[in-house]
Design an enzyme around this catalytic site. Structure first.
Site, short mmCIF file in Angstrom:
data_model
loop_
_atom_site.label_atom_id
_atom_site.label_comp_id
_atom_site.label_asym_id
_atom_site.label_seq_id
_atom_site.Cartn_x
_atom_site.Cartn_y
_atom_site.Cartn_z
N LYS A 14 0.87 -1.21 0.02
CA LYS A 14 -0.02 0.11 -0.01
C LYS A 14 0.88 1.20 0.01
O LYS A 14 0.50 2.29 -0.86
CB LYS A 14 -0.80 -0.02 1.27
CG LYS A 14 -2.07 -0.17 1.28
CD LYS A 14 -2.89 -0.09 2.70
CE LYS A 14 -2.31 -0.55 4.02
NZ LYS A 14 -1.74 0.29 4.87
N ARG A 89 -9.67 2.63 8.94
CA ARG A 89 -9.19 1.33 9.41
C ARG A 89 -10.18 0.55 10.10
O ARG A 89 -10.07 -0.77 10.38
CB ARG A 89 -7.98 1.30 10.38
CG ARG A 89 -6.66 1.12 10.46
CD ARG A 89 -5.81 0.23 9.21
NE ARG A 89 -4.63 0.02 9.84
CZ ARG A 89 -3.55 0.44 9.58
NH1 ARG A 89 -3.34 1.54 8.78
NH2 ARG A 89 -2.26 0.01 10.02
N ARG A 128 10.87 -6.65 5.21
CA ARG A 128 10.83 -5.35 5.64
C ARG A 128 11.45 -5.21 7.07
O ARG A 128 12.20 -4.26 7.14
CB ARG A 128 9.46 -4.94 5.60
CG ARG A 128 9.24 -3.37 6.00
CD ARG A 128 7.79 -2.73 5.61
NE ARG A 128 6.82 -3.30 6.39
CZ ARG A 128 5.46 -3.02 6.58
NH1 ARG A 128 4.89 -2.48 5.34
NH2 ARG A 128 4.62 -3.45 7.35
N ARG A 134 11.37 -2.03 11.75
CA ARG A 134 10.25 -1.34 12.41
C ARG A 134 9.81 -2.22 13.71
O ARG A 134 9.64 -3.55 13.53
CB ARG A 134 8.94 -1.46 11.40
CG ARG A 134 8.91 -0.13 10.64
CD ARG A 134 8.01 -0.22 9.52
NE ARG A 134 6.47 -0.33 10.15
CZ ARG A 134 5.42 -0.33 9.73
NH1 ARG A 134 5.38 0.17 8.35
NH2 ARG A 134 4.21 -0.40 10.00
N ARG A 145 -1.40 -7.90 13.87
CA ARG A 145 -2.08 -6.96 12.87
C ARG A 145 -2.84 -7.41 11.59
O ARG A 145 -3.70 -6.73 11.24
CB ARG A 145 -0.63 -6.02 12.48
CG ARG A 145 -0.22 -5.05 13.09
CD ARG A 145 1.05 -4.59 12.79
NE ARG A 145 1.38 -3.74 11.73
CZ ARG A 145 2.34 -3.92 10.75
NH1 ARG A 145 3.40 -4.44 11.13
NH2 ARG A 145 2.19 -3.27 9.65
P1 AMP Z 1 0.61 1.40 9.13
O1 AMP Z 1 1.95 2.34 8.80
O2 AMP Z 1 -0.51 1.88 8.33
O3 AMP Z 1 0.81 -0.10 8.94
O4 AMP Z 1 0.43 1.78 10.80
C1 AMP Z 1 1.18 1.35 11.79
C2 AMP Z 1 0.57 1.15 13.01
O5 AMP Z 1 -0.09 2.52 13.22
C3 AMP Z 1 -0.86 0.30 13.01
O6 AMP Z 1 -0.38 -1.11 13.34
C4 AMP Z 1 -1.66 0.85 14.16
O7 AMP Z 1 -1.25 0.79 15.38
C5 AMP Z 1 -1.44 2.48 13.90
N1 AMP Z 1 -2.41 3.31 12.99
C6 AMP Z 1 -2.01 3.35 11.71
N2 AMP Z 1 -3.36 3.94 10.95
C7 AMP Z 1 -4.27 3.77 11.94
C8 AMP Z 1 -5.63 3.95 11.99
N3 AMP Z 1 -6.41 4.59 11.09
N4 AMP Z 1 -6.40 3.89 13.19
C9 AMP Z 1 -5.66 3.22 14.15
N5 AMP Z 1 -4.29 3.01 14.14
C10 AMP Z 1 -3.68 3.14 13.12
#
Ligand code: AMP
Length: 190
Positions: A14, A89, A128, A134, A145
């Site tokens: 994404k 989300r 990754r 990360r 996740r």
């Molecule tokens: P991502 O980089 O989009 O995979 O996001 C990393 C982490 O940030 C996720 O596992 C959540 O803990 C938090 N996060 C990102 N976007 C959201 C969202 N829209 N709602 C809640 N938590 C989020």
């Protein structure tokens, strides 16, 4: 103000695709994961609230995201729209987003849905983990996740499909092939 949304499980690619698409459209790429990671690094109140949820691979509470996204969407560079990556989300966030967009006189043009098999996802995240280190790419957190995605985020696919906004893209092939598929889906929907 035209909003595009990217959906897909962790590791679907994404982020990579959303960056290119935003560049193509001349719009900002708005990743809530990036915004939260920056808040964490800077030790802001949002970062402090978000940390334990992010470390566990859980969703950060909706109200934290709402302020973050509203702040970003009302910035000058987003006046023409943006590509949202990682938001909404869950269904509650989708409803909040609709409300916010109504207030801003904006709308969702299309929702790109990248689908990828579980086997591919696990392999990509393992890669990754070694490249970017990360914290939330640790094995147990990744499993959580994935679970969170299935339970809370996947229902958005049905939600946006029923509104006629979903654009399905096969995320299995290499980055360039997926990029071409995203470009044609966007061109067809524009
Ligand atoms: P991502 O980089 O989009 O995979 O996001 C990393 C982490 O940030 C996720 O596992 C959540 O803990 C938090 N996060 C990102 N976007 C959201 C969202 N829209 N709602 C809640 N938590 C989020």
């Amino acid at each position: 103000m035209n909003i595009w949304v990217f959906l897909g499980p962790p590791g679907a690619g994404k982020g990579t695709q959303a960056v290119t698409m935003a560049g193509d459209l001349g719009m900002p790429h708005v990743s809530t994961g990036d915004l939260l990671r920056r808040a964490l690094r800077e030790g802001t109140e949002v970062g402090i609230r978000a940390k334990s949820f992010m470390d566990a691979g859980d969703l950060v509470p909706d109200e934290v995201l709402l302020d973050l996204v509203r702040g970003r969407l009302t910035s000058d560079d987003a006046a023409g729209g943006c590509v949202l990556d990682g938001y909404p989300r869950n269904l509650a966030q989708a409803e909040s987003l609709d409300e916010m967009l109504r207030e801003l006189g904006a709308g969702i043009v299309g929702v790109l849905n990248l689908s990828v098999s579980e086997e591919t996802l696990v392999g990509r995240i393992a890669g990754r983990r070694s490249d970017e280190s990360r914290v939330d790419d640790a094995a147990e957190t990744v499993r959580n996740r994935m679970r969170v995605y299935e339970e809370q985020t996947a229902p958005l696919v049905v939600h946006y499909r029923s509104r006629g906004l979903l654009l399905d893209v096969d995320g299995e092939p290499g980055v360039e092939e997926v990029r071409a598929a995203v470009r044609s889906a966007v061109a067809a929907a524009s």
